[in-house]
Design a protein around this motif. Structure first.
Motif, mmCIF file in Angstrom:
data_model
loop_
_atom_site.group_PDB
_atom_site.id
_atom_site.type_symbol
_atom_site.label_atom_id
_atom_site.label_comp_id
_atom_site.label_asym_id
_atom_site.label_seq_id
_atom_site.Cartn_x
_atom_site.Cartn_y
_atom_site.Cartn_z
ATOM 1 N N MET A 414 0.747 -1.033 -0.034
ATOM 2 C CA MET A 414 0.037 -0.101 -0.004
ATOM 3 C C MET A 414 0.789 1.209 0.149
ATOM 4 S SD MET A 414 -3.161 -0.502 -0.687
ATOM 5 C CE MET A 414 -2.620 -2.201 -1.476
ATOM 6 N N THR A 415 2.116 1.193 0.489
ATOM 7 C CA THR A 415 2.871 2.396 0.530
ATOM 8 C C THR A 415 3.199 2.931 -1.093
ATOM 9 O OG1 THR A 415 4.984 1.192 0.304
ATOM 10 C CG2 THR A 415 4.035 1.762 2.581
ATOM 11 N N ARG A 416 2.900 2.045 -1.774
ATOM 12 C CA ARG A 416 3.343 2.244 -3.402
ATOM 13 C C ARG A 416 1.889 2.688 -4.121
ATOM 14 N NH1 ARG A 416 5.492 -2.505 -2.821
ATOM 15 N NH2 ARG A 416 4.222 -3.256 -4.625
ATOM 16 N N TRP A 417 0.961 2.482 -3.678
ATOM 17 C CA TRP A 417 -0.413 2.906 -4.005
ATOM 18 C C TRP A 417 -0.543 4.243 -4.205
ATOM 19 C CZ3 TRP A 417 -4.578 -0.676 -4.684
ATOM 20 C CH2 TRP A 417 -5.625 -0.163 -5.219
ATOM 21 N N ALA A 418 -0.954 4.914 -5.262
ATOM 22 C CA ALA A 418 -0.891 6.336 -5.545
ATOM 23 C C ALA A 418 -2.473 6.790 -5.890
ATOM 24 C CB ALA A 418 0.071 6.593 -6.730
ATOM 25 N N VAL A 419 -2.894 6.046 -6.679
ATOM 26 C CA VAL A 419 -4.377 6.805 -7.289
ATOM 27 C C VAL A 419 -5.242 5.549 -7.440
ATOM 28 C CG1 VAL A 419 -5.531 7.908 -9.127
ATOM 29 C CG2 VAL A 419 -3.239 8.781 -8.404
ATOM 30 N N PRO A 420 -6.497 5.758 -7.274
ATOM 31 C CA PRO A 420 -7.433 6.737 -6.527
ATOM 32 C C PRO A 420 -7.164 6.372 -4.900
ATOM 33 C CG PRO A 420 -9.007 5.176 -6.849
ATOM 34 C CD PRO A 420 -7.467 4.642 -7.837
ATOM 35 N N ALA A 421 -7.005 7.579 -4.132
ATOM 36 C CA ALA A 421 -6.912 7.345 -2.600
ATOM 37 C C ALA A 421 -7.969 6.687 -2.205
ATOM 38 C CB ALA A 421 -6.781 8.914 -1.933
ATOM 39 N N VAL A 422 -7.642 5.630 -1.254
ATOM 40 C CA VAL A 422 -8.583 4.778 -0.997
ATOM 41 C C VAL A 422 -8.722 4.405 0.552
ATOM 42 C CG1 VAL A 422 -9.157 3.696 -3.155
ATOM 43 C CG2 VAL A 422 -7.343 2.813 -1.856
ATOM 44 N N ASN A 423 -9.694 4.071 1.074
ATOM 45 C CA ASN A 423 -9.688 3.184 2.352
ATOM 46 C C ASN A 423 -9.619 1.840 2.126
ATOM 47 O OD1 ASN A 423 -10.291 5.244 4.702
ATOM 48 N ND2 ASN A 423 -11.859 5.715 3.105
ATOM 49 N N GLN A 424 -8.793 1.142 2.466
ATOM 50 C CA GLN A 424 -8.561 -0.369 2.265
ATOM 51 C C GLN A 424 -8.829 -1.050 3.803
ATOM 52 O OE1 GLN A 424 -7.634 -2.254 -0.312
ATOM 53 N NE2 GLN A 424 -6.408 -0.906 -1.596
ATOM 54 N N VAL A 425 -9.764 -2.083 3.763
ATOM 55 C CA VAL A 425 -10.041 -2.980 4.632
ATOM 56 C C VAL A 425 -9.525 -4.223 4.433
ATOM 57 C CG1 VAL A 425 -11.862 -1.645 5.628
ATOM 58 C CG2 VAL A 425 -12.393 -3.432 3.809
ATOM 59 N N TYR A 426 -9.119 -5.260 5.617
ATOM 60 C CA TYR A 426 -8.209 -6.199 5.391
ATOM 61 C C TYR A 426 -8.676 -7.458 6.565
ATOM 62 C CZ TYR A 426 -4.100 -9.171 5.884
ATOM 63 O OH TYR A 426 -3.308 -10.226 6.160
ATOM 64 N N ALA A 427 -8.605 -8.397 5.814
ATOM 65 C CA ALA A 427 -8.694 -9.596 7.109
ATOM 66 C C ALA A 427 -8.085 -10.854 6.470
ATOM 67 C CB ALA A 427 -10.411 -9.910 7.380
ATOM 68 N N ASP A 428 -7.803 -11.630 7.448
ATOM 69 C CA ASP A 428 -7.147 -12.701 7.188
ATOM 70 C C ASP A 428 -7.194 -14.016 7.885
ATOM 71 O OD1 ASP A 428 -5.259 -12.935 9.243
ATOM 72 O OD2 ASP A 428 -3.950 -11.762 8.352
ATOM 73 N N THR A 429 -6.980 -15.246 7.571
ATOM 74 C CA THR A 429 -7.107 -16.465 8.176
ATOM 75 C C THR A 429 -6.541 -16.619 9.501
ATOM 76 O OG1 THR A 429 -5.584 -17.706 6.950
ATOM 77 C CG2 THR A 429 -7.811 -17.599 6.024
ATOM 78 N N SER A 430 -5.637 -15.833 9.791
ATOM 79 C CA SER A 430 -5.090 -15.772 11.330
ATOM 80 C C SER A 430 -6.093 -15.118 12.277
ATOM 81 C CB SER A 430 -3.509 -15.142 11.355
ATOM 82 O OG SER A 430 -3.635 -13.752 11.288
ATOM 83 N N GLY A 431 -6.789 -14.127 11.649
ATOM 84 C CA GLY A 431 -7.698 -13.558 12.498
ATOM 85 C C GLY A 431 -7.521 -11.875 12.488
ATOM 86 N N ASP A 432 -6.368 -11.448 11.671
ATOM 87 C CA ASP A 432 -6.172 -10.060 11.942
ATOM 88 C C ASP A 432 -7.265 -9.306 11.011
ATOM 89 O OD1 ASP A 432 -4.010 -10.158 13.441
ATOM 90 O OD2 ASP A 432 -2.628 -10.057 11.815
ATOM 91 N N ILE A 433 -7.569 -8.173 11.723
ATOM 92 C CA ILE A 433 -8.342 -7.311 10.699
ATOM 93 C C ILE A 433 -7.744 -6.012 10.781
ATOM 94 C CG2 ILE A 433 -10.530 -8.508 11.125
ATOM 95 C CD1 ILE A 433 -11.473 -6.091 12.766
ATOM 96 N N ALA A 434 -7.980 -5.062 9.792
ATOM 97 C CA ALA A 434 -7.046 -4.067 9.570
ATOM 98 C C ALA A 434 -7.921 -2.920 8.505
ATOM 99 C CB ALA A 434 -5.696 -4.118 9.047
ATOM 100 N N TRP A 435 -7.417 -1.675 8.933
ATOM 101 C CA TRP A 435 -7.905 -0.518 8.109
ATOM 102 C C TRP A 435 -6.548 0.119 7.416
ATOM 103 C CZ3 TRP A 435 -8.398 4.493 10.565
ATOM 104 C CH2 TRP A 435 -8.537 5.531 9.376
#
Length: 787
Positions: A414-435
């Motif tokens: 995500m540090t390389r993501w330029a356009v468009p500016a977005v809110n990313q949400v994330y989840a994985d099988t280990s149980g982590d969730i993130a924004w």
């Protein structure tokens, strides 16, 4: 299940495309590069007209197919192409980005070859228009920028014009500022000198291609007439209504003990659909989700370990309008610091259908392309945009982030993501969730980006804030994260909101989502589907509190107040109260507030559609803007406009209010680009009675003249993290762009009704739902065994 075998050039090994009963392709290849080749081939198989037009529009090649009426749009598009270092460009996405795009382009071209050999496969639009699909180069995938959303040049010019005539307070009715900001006019900038016409070329670069008989017949002497193909108000309304919802819920808050991720980005509606759902698998990768047919990879979905979804924008201001003083002796010289600097001037020769080749003049300053020149007043206007930075091809970092296997890897991409500016949400099988917020947010050391600035060197960007510096969170104690384009920079964040941007979408969707989360003890896939299609309007609630206190002096106003009594503010398609409310709120109350607040009709026209939060706040606090007898004046505005809305509803739906229903007026409709030509058969899909509005979680923004839904969920997806086959999705109006396909419109009614189809992942589930398998065999080795 039907089967088809195709021999193609460019594959290393045998591959397959399995189409399920909802039109979702499941690609299987022997290696990563073959997988992207097949993705390109399949995109052309299902969406050839769409992606061919996307490429020709983006590269400025329309006039060659459609004539002189498209020369101005070609020039506009070419001004916004990426023209920088391609090595830096490729390296911004992934180490194998160039190889991936080469494979994707080869796949598209392989299908174009197939169409040339078997003309019966050619989509009907090409025959209608007398054109042919063109071959792609890898660079075409990334050099085109203008199909993505960018902000805020439109707003800068509108603000300058409103402020010049009516002041900064009036402009808040158009666009609220959050955090509040006292505007300072840059020294040397004359607001009244900035013409609305300065936006003509910019908006021509970002609007879709239109086909009018007059435009197609235009000659070289009529080229400039097609510089304004879309009314300014339509462009502004679309920009103000774009948005999305997404959320992620921790395992501790769900019925199954697994995380849930939901995403439904909102974009303008058309047919074929903007998004395309695809399952891509090879030994190195196995993921399913949605992207755009013109680009490799998926931008939302899952890969069997992580799930990811985005809202279309977070709020950084990623562009500026620069105003230059030009030399009295040479209009190509502009003032920069203590001297004059020469514009870069390019002459590009373009082919034009029905005419000789033409030369297009493109001019650039150190900041970006010249979009308007005012020779009489020695002024020139240019746009600086994140689009021109290496790595700013929209969504392209997805080819890296979709292959992450942990939040650390995803956040790094995500540090390389330029356009468009977005809110990313994330989840994985280990149980982590993130924004995490992703996008390049320009650093402006000495101004706020809300108005145009002189281009003389006093206002320069100083780099960018990027993901990591921008807001993010991992495993919050609340057990969920949700965004809906509201101002959501946490208080005390290392980069304050005022350093990022001031323009956000009004917060009613976000507040409604938060309200539902607060009332939901345990979540499920179905509860997330229900929330994505929720039609409760918080603006309606706020206005009901005001109408309940009105006296109802006129018969129409009294009848309207009675119809609202007991209504729950749900904008359902069956509701007569919802129909009255939306007609009132959209077509009568907002203009009435503009008329009371701003004297000049020319300024009021620039305020539409208006900022809901500002309008509602002023109605709730009339002393802040109405002079004597403020409450009575406010109530008169409410009653008079409500009576007018009641009369309009009676004219449209008859005098019997029991027969009124929002769905009688408000309808989904997917218009094809060729519709304006009025040729048969039509390729449109609709009408589809719908609920919702632009202020409900189920965003269903409509145009005011006929209540046609023009913007809303481009795709909806709810992912059961770990039990992937339980996931749900919907695209609209269908997966295919071929009007002859059974999957061209088959999802439209489900979408309008808030229904979903399975987002299948496992081999067994895909096999059970398969209706067609296409085997792709390398031309060099027909005898290779199938996978």
């Amino acid at each position: 299940m039907n089967e088809e075998k195709l021999v193609v050039s460019g594959l290393a090994g045998t591959a397959s495309i399995t189409i399920d009963q909802w039109g979702i392709p499941h690609i299987k290849a022997g290696n990563l590069i073959d997988m992207f080749f097949v993705q390109g081939f399949n995109a052309a198989r299902d969406r050839l007209w769409q992606i061919d037009l996307w490429r020709k529009r983006g590269l400025g090649l329309l006039a060659a197919d459609f004539g002189p009426g498209y020369l101005e749009q070609d020039r506009a598009a070419r001004l916004f192409l990426y023209r920088g270092d391609m090595q830096a460009e490729w390296g911004s996405y992934s180490a194998d980005a160039r190889e991936i795009c080469e494979a994707f382009a080869r796949g598209v071209n392989a299908y174009v070859d197939l169409v040339e050999a078997e003309p019966s496969r050619l989509p009907p639009e090409f025959s209608e228009m007398g054109t042919k699909p063109a071959k792609w180069a890898a660079e075409d995938v990334v050099r085109i920028r203008t199909h993505s959303w960018m902000r805020n040049v439109l707003s800068e010019v509108l603000r300058a014009n409103v402020m010049a005539k009516a002041g900064a307070d009036a402009d808040l009715l158009r666009q609220n500022l959050d955090p509040p900001k006292a505007l300072a006019i840059p020294h040397g900038l004359e607001l009244e000198s900035i013409p609305i016409e300065a936006l003509d070329i910019y908006r021509l670069a970002i609007v879709p291609v239109s086909f009018e008989s007059e435009r197609l017949k235009a000659g070289l002497d009529g080229v400039e007439a097609w510089r304004k193909v879309t009314p300014l108000g339509e462009v502004v309304r679309e920009a103000s209504a774009q948005g999305s919802n997404n959320w992620v819920i921790s395992a501790a808050k769900t019925e199954t003990g697994r995380p849930i991720l939901a995403t439904d980005p909102h974009r303008a509606h058309a047919v074929p659909a903007l998004r395309y759902i695809v399952h891509m698998s090879c030994p190195e990768f196995d993921g399913v989700g949605a992207g755009e047919a013109s680009s490799p990879g998926i931008m939302m979905g899952h890969n069997g370990t992580i799930a990811f979804g985005l809202t279309l924008f977070f709020g950084p201001d990623e562009e500026d309008l620069y105003v230059y003083e030009t030399s009295p002796d040479d209009p190509d010289l502009y003032r920069y610091k203590d001297g004059w600097e020469r514009m870069t001037r390019l002459e590009e020769t373009v082919k034009v259908k029905g005419a000789s080749d033409q030369s297009l003049t493109l001019k650039f300053t150190r900041h970006g392309p010249i979009i308007h020149e005012d020779r009489a007043n020695r002024r020139a206007y240019a746009v600086r945009s994140v689009w021109f930075e290496p790595g700013a091809a929209p969504y392209m970092v997805s080819i890296s982030s979709m292959r992450a296997e942990s939040y650390a890897q995803f956040a790094s991409a995500m540090t390389r993501w330029a356009v468009p500016a977005v809110n990313q949400v994330y989840a994985d099988t280990s149980g982590d969730i993130a924004w995490t917020v992703a996008g390049y947010s320009p650093i402006r050391p000495n101004w706020d980006g809300l108005l145009p600035v002189p281009g003389d060197g006093r206002y320069e960007w100083a780099g960018f804030y990027r993901a990591g510096e921008l807001p993010h969170a991992l495993n919050p104690s609340e057990g969920y994260l949700a965004t809906a384009n509201e101002q959501n920079v946490p208080a005390g964040w290392i980069v304050p909101a005022e350093n990022i941007g001031f323009e956000w979408i009004e917060g009613s969707r976000a507040k409604r989502i938060a309200e539902v989360f607060a009332a939901t003890e345990t979540h499920s896939v179905q509860s997330s589907c229900d929330l994505q299609t929720d039609v409760v309007s918080l603006p309606a609630r706020r206005l009901l509190a005001l109408t309940a206190k009105l006296s109802g002096d006129s018969p129409e106003a009294a009848a309207a107040i009675g119809l609202f009594a007991g209504w729950d503010a749900s904008i359902s398609k069956e509701s007569g109260a919802a129909a009255l409310f939306e007609v009132w709120w959209a077509k009568h109350l907002r203009p009435a507030v503009f008329a009371a607040a701003v004297e000049a009709p020319s300024v009021r026209a620039l305020l539409a559609p208006g900022d809901p939060d500002t309008i509602l706040n002023r109605l709730e606090n009339p002393d802040s803007w109405l002079s004597e007898s403020a409450k009575q004046a406010r109530d008169r505005i409410l009653e008079d406009s409500l009576a007018k809305a009641y009369r309009e509803c009676a004219e449209r739906m008859g005098p019997d209010t029991d027969s009124w229903a929002w769905g009688r007026l408000h309808h989904g409709y997917f218009g094809h680009a060729l519709t304006a030509l009025k040729r048969a058969p039509t390729f449109d899909v609709g009408p589809l009675p719908m609920g919702g509005s632009d202020s409900t979680p189920m965003n269903a923004s409509f145009r005011f003249n006929d209540f046609r839904v023009v913007l809303g969920a481009s795709v909806r997806m709810v992912i059961d993290v770990g039990e992937w086959d339980n996931s749900k999705c919907i695209n609209a109006p269908g997966q295919s762009g071929d009007p002859g396909s059974s999957h061209y419109r088959d999802l439209a009614e489900k979408w309008a009704n808030g229904d979903y189809v399975p987002l299948l992942y496992s081999a067994d589930a895909v096999k059970a739902a398969a209706e067609l398998e296409i085997r792709l065999v390398p031309r060099r080795d027909h005898a290779q065994d199938p996978l």
